[in-house]
Enzyme design. Structure first.
Site, PDB file in Angstrom:
ATOM      1  N   ARG A 107       0.838  -1.192   0.000  1.00 37.50           N
ATOM      2  CA  ARG A 107       0.000   0.000   0.000  1.00 37.50           C
ATOM      3  C   ARG A 107       0.876   1.245   0.000  1.00 37.50           C
ATOM      4  NH1 ARG A 107      -4.468   1.004   4.656  1.00 37.50           N
ATOM      5  NH2 ARG A 107      -2.580   1.040   5.915  1.00 37.50           N
ATOM      6  N   THR A 111      -0.919   7.564  -1.084  1.00 36.62           N
ATOM      7  CA  THR A 111      -2.233   7.443  -1.733  1.00 36.62           C
ATOM      8  C   THR A 111      -3.104   6.358  -1.105  1.00 36.62           C
ATOM      9  OG1 THR A 111      -1.456   5.793  -3.338  1.00 36.62           O
ATOM     10  CG2 THR A 111      -1.153   8.131  -3.907  1.00 36.62           C
ATOM     11  N   ASP A 203      -0.753  -3.515  12.925  1.00 35.74           N
ATOM     12  CA  ASP A 203      -0.294  -3.977  11.613  1.00 35.74           C
ATOM     13  C   ASP A 203      -0.072  -5.488  11.680  1.00 35.74           C
ATOM     14  OD1 ASP A 203       1.693  -4.762   9.509  1.00 35.74           O
ATOM     15  OD2 ASP A 203       1.518  -2.640   8.994  1.00 35.74           O
ATOM     16  N   ASP A 206       3.482  -6.764  10.552  1.00 38.71           N
ATOM     17  CA  ASP A 206       4.531  -6.491  11.520  1.00 38.71           C
ATOM     18  C   ASP A 206       4.436  -7.410  12.725  1.00 38.71           C
ATOM     19  OD1 ASP A 206       5.673  -4.521   9.999  1.00 38.71           O
ATOM     20  OD2 ASP A 206       4.730  -2.846  11.056  1.00 38.71           O
TER      21      ASP A 206
END
Length: 212
Positions: A107, A111, A203, A206
């Site tokens: 990602r 944006t 996340d 992670d």
């Protein structure tokens, strides 16, 4: 959030219990990884609930009888890299004959749109029921892109499996691909300004791989 008949929230007590462990910020990498695998296995039972069956004859230690087996359905598991890798073994424990493809997306931090960097699928992917794996359905951008890639390669039967989803992500995927089935363990409140699910679990990539 609008209700969709092809969005399935799996409310099984064990699924919800495992999800709570994943949400806890004190859950370490080893346990997080193990629970993601377990949760994926539990969810896999619901994802494969409607596979067709046929009867065959078998001989038990007592006598001959007829019993049911899955009727020739070929499955494919397609994790979205990298976080989707954490869900693969759970599904393979359930369906060890499934073939595994990979779609690499990241990602863009500015944006929030997905960028493709890798796609490798079984040669007969178009003939398989494909199960796309990604722990988090946030904006929906990665899922939409992955499903589009699969359809461009001829896939006709696609299911999306996520541990957590935001309402915004579900609505985006349903608008882009209203024909697919989505399976989630929970639909959370919203996305924050950084595109993370709230309350979420952080996340997933992670926490699976011990990176930041």
């Amino acid at each position: 959030m609008k209700e969709y008949k092809n969005v399935h929230v799996i409310n099984h007590p064990m699924v919800q219990h495992k999800l709570t462990i994943l949400r806890d910020k004190n859950t370490g990498v080893k346990e997080f990884r193990e629970v993601v695998e377990e949760l994926s296995l539990f969810m896999g039972y619901e994802v494969t609930r409607n596979l067709p069956l046929e009867e065959i004859e078998v001989e038990t230690p007592i006598c001959k009888t007829t019993s049911k087996v899955i009727s020739g359905k070929k499955l494919g598991i397609v994790p979205i890299l990298r976080a989707g890798l954490g869900m693969v073994d759970g599904l393979l424990n359930l369906v060890p004959t499934a073939k595994v493809g990979h779609i690499g997306l990241y990602r863009d931090p500015e944006t929030l749109m997905p960028v493709e960097y890798y796609c490798k699928l079984p040669t007969d992917a178009a003939e398989r029921d494909l199960i796309v794996l990604d722990p988090m359905l946030a904006t929906g951008g990665s899922a939409i892109a992955a499903i589009t890639f699969l359809k461009d390669r001829g896939a006709k039967s696609i299911r999306l499996v996520n541990l957590l989803a935001a309402p915004e992500g579900i609505e985006a995927v349903m608008e882009a691909h209203p024909d697919i089935e989505i399976y989630v363990a929970a639909v959370d409140e919203k996305l924050n300004e950084h595109g993370y699910i709230v309350p979420g679990l952080g996340d997933a990539g992670d926490r699976l791989f011990g990176t930041k």
